[in-house]
Design a protein around this motif. Structure first.
Motif, PDB file in Angstrom:
ATOM      1  N   PHE A  28       0.839  -1.200   0.000  1.00  0.00           N
ATOM      2  CA  PHE A  28       0.000   0.000   0.000  1.00  0.00           C
ATOM      3  C   PHE A  28       0.872   1.247   0.000  1.00  0.00           C
ATOM      4  CE2 PHE A  28      -2.876   3.143   1.860  1.00  0.00           C
ATOM      5  CZ  PHE A  28      -4.049   2.862   1.188  1.00  0.00           C
ATOM      6  N   PRO A  29       0.875   2.029  -1.089  1.00  0.00           N
ATOM      7  CA  PRO A  29       1.691   3.251  -1.114  1.00  0.00           C
ATOM      8  C   PRO A  29       1.128   4.285  -0.141  1.00  0.00           C
ATOM      9  CG  PRO A  29       0.400   3.050  -3.121  1.00  0.00           C
ATOM     10  CD  PRO A  29       0.154   1.823  -2.322  1.00  0.00           C
ATOM     11  N   TRP A  30       1.925   4.659   0.869  1.00  0.00           N
ATOM     12  CA  TRP A  30       1.402   5.541   1.915  1.00  0.00           C
ATOM     13  C   TRP A  30       2.283   6.744   2.189  1.00  0.00           C
ATOM     14  CZ3 TRP A  30       4.438   6.074   6.284  1.00  0.00           C
ATOM     15  CH2 TRP A  30       5.401   5.091   6.498  1.00  0.00           C
ATOM     16  N   LYS A  31       3.432   6.840   1.554  1.00  0.00           N
ATOM     17  CA  LYS A  31       4.347   7.954   1.820  1.00  0.00           C
ATOM     18  C   LYS A  31       4.066   9.104   0.856  1.00  0.00           C
ATOM     19  CE  LYS A  31       7.797   4.657   3.209  1.00  0.00           C
ATOM     20  NZ  LYS A  31       8.649   3.720   2.540  1.00  0.00           N
ATOM     21  N   THR A  32       4.206  10.324   1.331  1.00  0.00           N
ATOM     22  CA  THR A  32       3.978  11.505   0.506  1.00  0.00           C
ATOM     23  C   THR A  32       4.765  11.375  -0.800  1.00  0.00           C
ATOM     24  OG1 THR A  32       3.606  12.889   2.444  1.00  0.00           O
ATOM     25  CG2 THR A  32       4.189  14.028   0.399  1.00  0.00           C
ATOM     26  N   ASN A  63      -0.486   4.600  14.489  1.00  0.00           N
ATOM     27  CA  ASN A  63      -1.313   4.569  13.283  1.00  0.00           C
ATOM     28  C   ASN A  63      -0.745   5.525  12.249  1.00  0.00           C
ATOM     29  OD1 ASN A  63      -3.324   2.780  14.307  1.00  0.00           O
ATOM     30  ND2 ASN A  63      -4.220   4.488  15.426  1.00  0.00           N
ATOM     31  N   ILE A  64      -0.698   5.068  11.003  1.00  0.00           N
ATOM     32  CA  ILE A  64      -0.274   5.922   9.894  1.00  0.00           C
ATOM     33  C   ILE A  64      -1.536   6.494   9.251  1.00  0.00           C
ATOM     34  CG2 ILE A  64       0.743   5.938   7.588  1.00  0.00           C
ATOM     35  CD1 ILE A  64       2.644   3.770   8.502  1.00  0.00           C
ATOM     36  N   TYR A  65      -1.524   7.785   8.991  1.00  0.00           N
ATOM     37  CA  TYR A  65      -2.606   8.449   8.258  1.00  0.00           C
ATOM     38  C   TYR A  65      -2.011   8.979   6.970  1.00  0.00           C
ATOM     39  CZ  TYR A  65      -5.233   8.099  12.539  1.00  0.00           C
ATOM     40  OH  TYR A  65      -5.878   7.600  13.646  1.00  0.00           O
ATOM     41  N   THR A  66      -2.667   8.694   5.871  1.00  0.00           N
ATOM     42  CA  THR A  66      -2.174   9.121   4.571  1.00  0.00           C
ATOM     43  C   THR A  66      -3.331   9.705   3.776  1.00  0.00           C
ATOM     44  OG1 THR A  66      -0.931   8.401   2.630  1.00  0.00           O
ATOM     45  CG2 THR A  66      -2.402   6.789   3.599  1.00  0.00           C
ATOM     46  N   THR A  67      -3.112  10.856   3.170  1.00  0.00           N
ATOM     47  CA  THR A  67      -4.159  11.555   2.427  1.00  0.00           C
ATOM     48  C   THR A  67      -3.859  11.460   0.931  1.00  0.00           C
ATOM     49  OG1 THR A  67      -4.429  13.111   4.250  1.00  0.00           O
ATOM     50  CG2 THR A  67      -5.374  13.742   2.128  1.00  0.00           C
ATOM     51  N   TYR A  68      -4.833  10.985   0.195  1.00  0.00           N
ATOM     52  CA  TYR A  68      -4.724  10.845  -1.252  1.00  0.00           C
ATOM     53  C   TYR A  68      -5.553  11.917  -1.947  1.00  0.00           C
ATOM     54  CZ  TYR A  68      -2.671   6.150  -1.300  1.00  0.00           C
ATOM     55  OH  TYR A  68      -1.846   5.080  -1.170  1.00  0.00           O
ATOM     56  N   PHE A  69      -5.014  12.421  -3.042  1.00  0.00           N
ATOM     57  CA  PHE A  69      -5.781  13.264  -3.954  1.00  0.00           C
ATOM     58  C   PHE A  69      -5.918  12.471  -5.250  1.00  0.00           C
ATOM     59  CE2 PHE A  69      -5.823  16.110  -7.621  1.00  0.00           C
ATOM     60  CZ  PHE A  69      -6.998  16.793  -7.359  1.00  0.00           C
ATOM     61  N   SER A  70      -7.133  12.370  -5.782  1.00  0.00           N
ATOM     62  CA  SER A  70      -7.389  11.582  -6.990  1.00  0.00           C
ATOM     63  C   SER A  70      -7.901  12.461  -8.107  1.00  0.00           C
ATOM     64  CB  SER A  70      -8.408  10.484  -6.706  1.00  0.00           C
ATOM     65  OG  SER A  70      -7.920   9.588  -5.751  1.00  0.00           O
ATOM     66  N   TYR A  96      -3.930  -3.297   9.037  1.00  0.00           N
ATOM     67  CA  TYR A  96      -5.271  -3.167   8.482  1.00  0.00           C
ATOM     68  C   TYR A  96      -5.393  -1.744   7.958  1.00  0.00           C
ATOM     69  CZ  TYR A  96      -6.663  -7.414  11.082  1.00  0.00           C
ATOM     70  OH  TYR A  96      -6.784  -8.687  11.578  1.00  0.00           O
ATOM     71  N   VAL A  97      -5.924  -1.610   6.759  1.00  0.00           N
ATOM     72  CA  VAL A  97      -6.088  -0.295   6.124  1.00  0.00           C
ATOM     73  C   VAL A  97      -7.570   0.071   6.175  1.00  0.00           C
ATOM     74  CG1 VAL A  97      -5.792   1.059   4.025  1.00  0.00           C
ATOM     75  CG2 VAL A  97      -4.127  -0.727   4.601  1.00  0.00           C
ATOM     76  N   TYR A  98      -7.842   1.274   6.688  1.00  0.00           N
ATOM     77  CA  TYR A  98      -9.214   1.766   6.846  1.00  0.00           C
ATOM     78  C   TYR A  98      -9.381   3.073   6.067  1.00  0.00           C
ATOM     79  CZ  TYR A  98      -9.119  -1.206  11.013  1.00  0.00           C
ATOM     80  OH  TYR A  98      -8.997  -2.257  11.881  1.00  0.00           O
ATOM     81  N   HIS A  99     -10.620   3.348   5.683  1.00  0.00           N
ATOM     82  CA  HIS A  99     -10.957   4.688   5.206  1.00  0.00           C
ATOM     83  C   HIS A  99     -12.411   4.967   5.508  1.00  0.00           C
ATOM     84  CE1 HIS A  99     -13.360   3.978   1.519  1.00  0.00           C
ATOM     85  NE2 HIS A  99     -12.562   2.971   1.282  1.00  0.00           N
ATOM     86  N   ARG A 100     -12.744   6.225   5.427  1.00  0.00           N
ATOM     87  CA  ARG A 100     -14.138   6.643   5.606  1.00  0.00           C
ATOM     88  C   ARG A 100     -14.753   6.685   4.231  1.00  0.00           C
ATOM     89  NH1 ARG A 100     -11.868  10.308   9.940  1.00  0.00           N
ATOM     90  NH2 ARG A 100     -12.659   9.346  11.817  1.00  0.00           N
ATOM     91  N   ASN A 111     -12.701  -1.221   7.221  1.00  0.00           N
ATOM     92  CA  ASN A 111     -11.472  -1.966   6.937  1.00  0.00           C
ATOM     93  C   ASN A 111     -11.496  -2.475   5.497  1.00  0.00           C
ATOM     94  OD1 ASN A 111     -10.092  -5.094   8.134  1.00  0.00           O
ATOM     95  ND2 ASN A 111      -9.053  -3.394   7.182  1.00  0.00           N
ATOM     96  N   VAL A 112     -10.739  -1.821   4.600  1.00  0.00           N
ATOM     97  CA  VAL A 112     -10.760  -2.184   3.186  1.00  0.00           C
ATOM     98  C   VAL A 112      -9.661  -3.161   2.786  1.00  0.00           C
ATOM     99  CG1 VAL A 112     -11.993  -0.163   2.368  1.00  0.00           C
ATOM    100  CG2 VAL A 112      -9.526  -0.052   2.596  1.00  0.00           C
ATOM    101  N   TYR A 113      -8.525  -3.143   3.487  1.00  0.00           N
ATOM    102  CA  TYR A 113      -7.429  -4.056   3.164  1.00  0.00           C
ATOM    103  C   TYR A 113      -6.850  -4.629   4.447  1.00  0.00           C
ATOM    104  CZ  TYR A 113      -7.310  -1.411  -1.244  1.00  0.00           C
ATOM    105  OH  TYR A 113      -7.645  -0.791  -2.407  1.00  0.00           O
ATOM    106  N   ARG A 114      -6.312  -5.824   4.327  1.00  0.00           N
ATOM    107  CA  ARG A 114      -5.514  -6.438   5.395  1.00  0.00           C
ATOM    108  C   ARG A 114      -4.196  -6.820   4.751  1.00  0.00           C
ATOM    109  NH1 ARG A 114      -9.762  -9.680   9.248  1.00  0.00           N
ATOM    110  NH2 ARG A 114     -10.858  -7.792   9.859  1.00  0.00           N
ATOM    111  N   LEU A 115      -3.216  -5.952   4.898  1.00  0.00           N
ATOM    112  CA  LEU A 115      -1.965  -6.118   4.187  1.00  0.00           C
ATOM    113  C   LEU A 115      -1.181  -7.346   4.644  1.00  0.00           C
ATOM    114  CD1 LEU A 115      -0.848  -2.375   4.094  1.00  0.00           C
ATOM    115  CD2 LEU A 115      -2.219  -3.647   2.428  1.00  0.00           C
ATOM    116  N   ASN A 116      -1.479  -7.842   5.832  1.00  0.00           N
ATOM    117  CA  ASN A 116      -0.817  -9.037   6.345  1.00  0.00           C
ATOM    118  C   ASN A 116      -1.710 -10.265   6.197  1.00  0.00           C
ATOM    119  OD1 ASN A 116      -2.735  -8.398   8.205  1.00  0.00           O
ATOM    120  ND2 ASN A 116      -1.425  -8.654   9.993  1.00  0.00           N
ATOM    121  N   GLY A 117      -2.776 -10.152   5.421  1.00  0.00           N
ATOM    122  CA  GLY A 117      -3.725 -11.246   5.281  1.00  0.00           C
ATOM    123  C   GLY A 117      -3.198 -12.394   4.441  1.00  0.00           C
ATOM    124  N   ASN A 118      -3.946 -13.469   4.463  1.00  0.00           N
ATOM    125  CA  ASN A 118      -3.618 -14.678   3.704  1.00  0.00           C
ATOM    126  C   ASN A 118      -4.728 -14.971   2.711  1.00  0.00           C
ATOM    127  OD1 ASN A 118      -1.186 -15.459   5.197  1.00  0.00           O
ATOM    128  ND2 ASN A 118      -2.611 -15.740   6.905  1.00  0.00           N
TER     129      ASN A 118
END
Length: 185
Positions: A28-32, A63-70, A96-100, A111-118
């Protein structure tokens, strides 16, 4: 005493950053400055959408918070009314990756993604009734496969999202959309 507290917080932040940078958070790309670019299919429109990380931060609990512009890029314009142009994601220490999701979920995180999931992992993303009786939106990791993309060995996580009338054990699976996450790109 303030000096010791600041030192502990500083060291904690470094440990969290290191743990995330060497883990499945690479799905999941999360860095500015990071960007996703993908094809968006919302009939009758098909376009290329760019989502660019314009801000990232780590809170005191890790917790990491990352803001995307689309934006759509054929031509360059804000995305359709179905997609928000700015969205905030939260990545917790369990990866776990969440968004509103727009305004209809009253500002709750889903919870939209589980990056450590199987492969085969499935969870309830959202309960539309807010009372545990559904209908539910379910997320599932369909598979994780190894690939060589652009000369680099990597893994691709295939996700599906569907509606279910009961909890995550429902097999009706009215599919809404699919997603793919590629580690390290």
């Amino acid at each position: 005493m303030k000096y010791i507290k600041l030192t502990c917080v500083f060291l904690f932040s470094i440990q969290i950053y290191t743990a995330f940078s060497q883990s499945n958070a690479d799905y999941f790309p999360w860095k500015t400055g990071d960007m996703w670019e993908y094809i968006l299919y919302y009939w009758p429109d098909i376009d290329t959408l760019q989502s660019i990380v314009i801000d990232d931060s780590i809170d005191e609990t890790g917790n990491i918070y990352t803001t995307y512009f689309s934006r759509a890029i054929n031509p360059i314009q804000p995305p359709s009314a179905l997609i928000q142009d700015t969205i905030v994601y939260k990545i917790d220490s369990s990866l776990y990756v969440y968004h509103r999701y727009f305004d209809f979920n009253n500002g709750e995180w889903i919870n939209v993604y589980r990056l450590n999931g199987n492969s085969g992992d499935q969870w309830v993303m959202w309960d539309y009734s807010h009372s545990g009786v559904g209908p539910f939106e379910i997320a599932k990791i369909d598979s994780i496969k190894e690939y060589n993309l652009f000369g680099q060995n990597t893994k691709m996580m295939y996700m599906s999202y569907f509606w279910a009338s009961v909890d995550g054990t429902d097999t009706l699976k009215l599919y809404r959309y699919y997603d793919q996450l590629v580690k390290g790109f």
